[in-house]
Design a protein around this motif. Structure first.
Motif, PDB file in Angstrom:
ATOM      1  N   GLN A   1      40.454  54.233  37.872  1.00  0.00           N
ATOM      2  CA  GLN A   1      39.676  53.355  38.709  1.00  0.00           C
ATOM      3  C   GLN A   1      38.174  54.010  38.733  1.00  0.00           C
ATOM      4  O   GLN A   1      37.207  53.011  38.653  1.00  0.00           O
ATOM      5  CB  GLN A   1      40.054  53.491  40.246  1.00  0.00           C
ATOM      6  N   ARG A   2      38.128  55.399  38.533  1.00  0.00           N
ATOM      7  CA  ARG A   2      36.745  55.833  38.377  1.00  0.00           C
ATOM      8  C   ARG A   2      36.128  55.541  37.214  1.00  0.00           C
ATOM      9  O   ARG A   2      34.737  54.820  37.218  1.00  0.00           O
ATOM     10  CB  ARG A   2      36.285  57.183  38.590  1.00  0.00           C
ATOM     11  N   THR A   3      36.731  55.165  36.002  1.00  0.00           N
ATOM     12  CA  THR A   3      36.213  54.983  34.704  1.00  0.00           C
ATOM     13  C   THR A   3      36.222  53.602  34.686  1.00  0.00           C
ATOM     14  O   THR A   3      34.673  52.971  34.274  1.00  0.00           O
ATOM     15  CB  THR A   3      37.337  55.238  33.911  1.00  0.00           C
TER      16      THR A   3
ATOM     17  N   ASP B   1      32.361  38.716  30.155  1.00  0.00           N
ATOM     18  CA  ASP B   1      33.037  39.859  29.780  1.00  0.00           C
ATOM     19  C   ASP B   1      33.637  40.806  30.889  1.00  0.00           C
ATOM     20  O   ASP B   1      34.624  41.393  30.969  1.00  0.00           O
ATOM     21  CB  ASP B   1      31.833  40.777  28.939  1.00  0.00           C
ATOM     22  N   MET B   2      32.355  40.821  32.007  1.00  0.00           N
ATOM     23  CA  MET B   2      32.794  41.382  33.329  1.00  0.00           C
ATOM     24  C   MET B   2      34.245  40.759  33.724  1.00  0.00           C
ATOM     25  O   MET B   2      35.073  41.710  34.216  1.00  0.00           O
ATOM     26  CB  MET B   2      31.818  41.431  34.259  1.00  0.00           C
ATOM     27  N   GLN B   3      34.296  39.626  33.712  1.00  0.00           N
ATOM     28  CA  GLN B   3      35.684  38.865  34.251  1.00  0.00           C
ATOM     29  C   GLN B   3      36.725  39.215  33.630  1.00  0.00           C
ATOM     30  O   GLN B   3      38.065  39.283  34.300  1.00  0.00           O
ATOM     31  CB  GLN B   3      35.196  37.369  34.669  1.00  0.00           C
ATOM     32  N   SER B   4      36.646  39.596  32.449  1.00  0.00           N
ATOM     33  CA  SER B   4      37.963  39.486  31.389  1.00  0.00           C
ATOM     34  C   SER B   4      38.469  40.974  31.563  1.00  0.00           C
ATOM     35  O   SER B   4      39.410  41.558  31.555  1.00  0.00           O
ATOM     36  CB  SER B   4      37.815  39.101  30.008  1.00  0.00           C
ATOM     37  N   ARG B   5      37.291  41.975  31.539  1.00  0.00           N
ATOM     38  CA  ARG B   5      37.692  43.440  31.538  1.00  0.00           C
ATOM     39  C   ARG B   5      37.831  44.011  32.774  1.00  0.00           C
ATOM     40  O   ARG B   5      38.544  45.116  33.025  1.00  0.00           O
ATOM     41  CB  ARG B   5      36.548  44.070  30.888  1.00  0.00           C
ATOM     42  N   PHE B   6      36.807  43.539  33.778  1.00  0.00           N
ATOM     43  CA  PHE B   6      36.877  44.356  34.996  1.00  0.00           C
ATOM     44  C   PHE B   6      37.097  43.149  36.374  1.00  0.00           C
ATOM     45  O   PHE B   6      36.302  43.179  37.293  1.00  0.00           O
ATOM     46  CB  PHE B   6      35.472  44.961  35.256  1.00  0.00           C
ATOM     47  N   GLY B   7      37.728  42.299  36.096  1.00  0.00           N
ATOM     48  CA  GLY B   7      38.047  41.249  37.066  1.00  0.00           C
ATOM     49  C   GLY B   7      38.691  41.691  38.444  1.00  0.00           C
ATOM     50  O   GLY B   7      38.091  41.069  39.577  1.00  0.00           O
ATOM     51  N   GLY B   8      39.073  42.816  38.353  1.00  0.00           N
ATOM     52  CA  GLY B   8      39.696  43.424  39.743  1.00  0.00           C
ATOM     53  C   GLY B   8      38.749  44.236  40.667  1.00  0.00           C
ATOM     54  O   GLY B   8      38.857  44.728  41.750  1.00  0.00           O
ATOM     55  N   THR B   9      37.227  44.342  40.121  1.00  0.00           N
ATOM     56  CA  THR B   9      36.289  45.358  40.728  1.00  0.00           C
ATOM     57  C   THR B   9      35.142  44.029  41.419  1.00  0.00           C
ATOM     58  O   THR B   9      35.359  42.925  40.916  1.00  0.00           O
ATOM     59  CB  THR B   9      35.425  45.877  39.594  1.00  0.00           C
ATOM     60  N   SER B  10      34.436  44.796  42.510  1.00  0.00           N
ATOM     61  CA  SER B  10      33.470  44.046  43.306  1.00  0.00           C
ATOM     62  C   SER B  10      32.552  43.747  42.170  1.00  0.00           C
ATOM     63  O   SER B  10      31.843  42.783  42.400  1.00  0.00           O
ATOM     64  CB  SER B  10      32.921  44.808  44.295  1.00  0.00           C
TER      65      SER B  10
ATOM     66  N   LEU C   1      31.056  29.836  40.302  1.00  0.00           N
ATOM     67  CA  LEU C   1      31.484  29.879  41.831  1.00  0.00           C
ATOM     68  C   LEU C   1      32.943  29.644  41.871  1.00  0.00           C
ATOM     69  O   LEU C   1      33.580  30.327  42.598  1.00  0.00           O
ATOM     70  CB  LEU C   1      30.722  28.956  42.608  1.00  0.00           C
ATOM     71  N   ALA C   2      33.527  28.857  41.054  1.00  0.00           N
ATOM     72  CA  ALA C   2      34.868  28.456  41.283  1.00  0.00           C
ATOM     73  C   ALA C   2      35.855  29.771  40.977  1.00  0.00           C
ATOM     74  O   ALA C   2      36.631  30.165  41.320  1.00  0.00           O
ATOM     75  CB  ALA C   2      35.331  27.505  40.309  1.00  0.00           C
ATOM     76  N   TRP C   3      35.325  30.687  39.932  1.00  0.00           N
ATOM     77  CA  TRP C   3      36.192  31.830  39.513  1.00  0.00           C
ATOM     78  C   TRP C   3      35.932  32.810  40.656  1.00  0.00           C
ATOM     79  O   TRP C   3      36.872  33.359  40.996  1.00  0.00           O
ATOM     80  CB  TRP C   3      35.360  32.291  38.204  1.00  0.00           C
ATOM     81  N   VAL C   4      34.684  33.066  41.281  1.00  0.00           N
ATOM     82  CA  VAL C   4      34.841  33.696  42.482  1.00  0.00           C
ATOM     83  C   VAL C   4      35.598  33.437  43.514  1.00  0.00           C
ATOM     84  O   VAL C   4      36.538  34.204  44.110  1.00  0.00           O
ATOM     85  CB  VAL C   4      33.208  34.072  42.939  1.00  0.00           C
ATOM     86  N   ALA C   5      35.509  31.955  43.765  1.00  0.00           N
ATOM     87  CA  ALA C   5      36.459  31.560  44.634  1.00  0.00           C
ATOM     88  C   ALA C   5      37.940  31.625  44.801  1.00  0.00           C
ATOM     89  O   ALA C   5      38.653  31.773  45.653  1.00  0.00           O
ATOM     90  CB  ALA C   5      36.005  30.099  44.879  1.00  0.00           C
ATOM     91  N   GLU C   6      38.264  31.795  43.535  1.00  0.00           N
ATOM     92  CA  GLU C   6      39.758  31.961  43.143  1.00  0.00           C
ATOM     93  C   GLU C   6      40.137  33.332  42.984  1.00  0.00           C
ATOM     94  O   GLU C   6      41.116  33.657  43.568  1.00  0.00           O
ATOM     95  CB  GLU C   6      40.099  31.387  41.942  1.00  0.00           C
ATOM     96  N   HIS C   7      39.202  34.193  42.574  1.00  0.00           N
ATOM     97  CA  HIS C   7      39.774  35.581  42.213  1.00  0.00           C
ATOM     98  C   HIS C   7      39.006  36.561  43.202  1.00  0.00           C
ATOM     99  O   HIS C   7      39.279  37.953  43.039  1.00  0.00           O
ATOM    100  CB  HIS C   7      39.297  36.183  40.822  1.00  0.00           C
ATOM    101  N   GLY C   8      38.023  36.494  43.817  1.00  0.00           N
ATOM    102  CA  GLY C   8      37.377  37.159  44.674  1.00  0.00           C
ATOM    103  C   GLY C   8      38.075  37.886  45.996  1.00  0.00           C
ATOM    104  O   GLY C   8      39.130  37.396  46.347  1.00  0.00           O
TER     105      GLY C   8
END
Length: 222
Positions: free
Chosen positions: A46-48, A78-87, A113-120
């Motif tokens: 998680q820290r990494t 890139d952020m969404q594919s690699r770190f999609g679970g982070t804020s 916006l649709a990506w955030v609405a679905e995964h956020g």
């Protein structure tokens, strides 16, 4: 000799106990150690992840400052594919959507916006839905705009959601429904929020009113 005899009895007792419970004890210890190891590993992961995502978010902010549209969207993807679970991924999606909107790229703005609405998380989802509904309202896609607001039920955003619904309904000339929405927005918005007065102005502009507030004001002035 007495001490030696007592020691031998203790060893014999321990040996008997181990034969009976040793295997179970070993498994319990293994499970406990494995659990701790897994927890420690997860914390490190998680820290990494957070550190790497933070670096990428800084890159995205740099691209926004430079108004490099291609780099902004590349960093967000890139952020969404690699770190999609982070804020960071959610913040990146909103930032990338704003950059695309400012560049008049509505298709990309809506996609982000649709990506955030679905995964956020719930709060980010509502923010994304509000902004997406606003874009769709500008495009006169009224039914889609109302649909975008479905499920936006986080209490602290209730006023904003109802206000946006009112705007969409006014655009559709559904004034009775719009008045209901604005009344709900007015009631859900904190009295110290400057936006509350704007909601009242919009409500009164379509023939509505907030009689309970006026009654209270009249009583206070008497």
């Amino acid at each position: 000799m007495a001490y030696d005899h007592e020691e031998q009895e203790q060893l014999a007792s321990l040996s008997a106990w181990w034969k009976r419970y040793g295997n179970l004890t070993s498994w319990v210890l293994i499970v406990a150690l494995a659990g701790y190891s897994g927890w420690a590993g997860w914390q490190y992961y998680q820290r990494t992840q957070s550190a790497q995502a933070g670096q990428l978010y800084d890159e995205l902010q740099g691209a926004i400052a430079a108004k490099d549209a291609a780099k902004i969207q590349r960093a967000a993807a890139d952020m969404q594919s690699r770190f999609g679970g982070t804020s960071y991924a959610q913040m990146s999606g909103l930032a990338a959507a704003k950059a695309a909107f400012d560049a008049n790229d509505m298709k990309t703005a809506k996609a982000q916006l649709a990506w955030v609405a679905e995964h956020g998380s719930e709060e980010y989802k509502v923010i994304a839905k509000l902004r997406l509904a606003g874009v769709l309202l500008d495009e006169k896609a009224y039914d889609e705009a109302l649909k975008a607001l479905s499920g936006a039920s986080v209490p602290q955003f209730a006023g904003a959601v109802a206000d946006r619904k009112g705007d969409i309904l006014v655009a559709q000339n559904k004034l009775a429904e719009a008045r209901t929405a604005y009344l709900a927005a007015f009631g859900a918005t904190d009295k110290n929020n400057p936006g509350r007065q704007l909601i009242q102005v919009k409500l009164e502009a379509i023939g509505g009113s907030v009689p309970e507030e006026k009654a209270k004001a009249a009583a206070a002035a008497a």
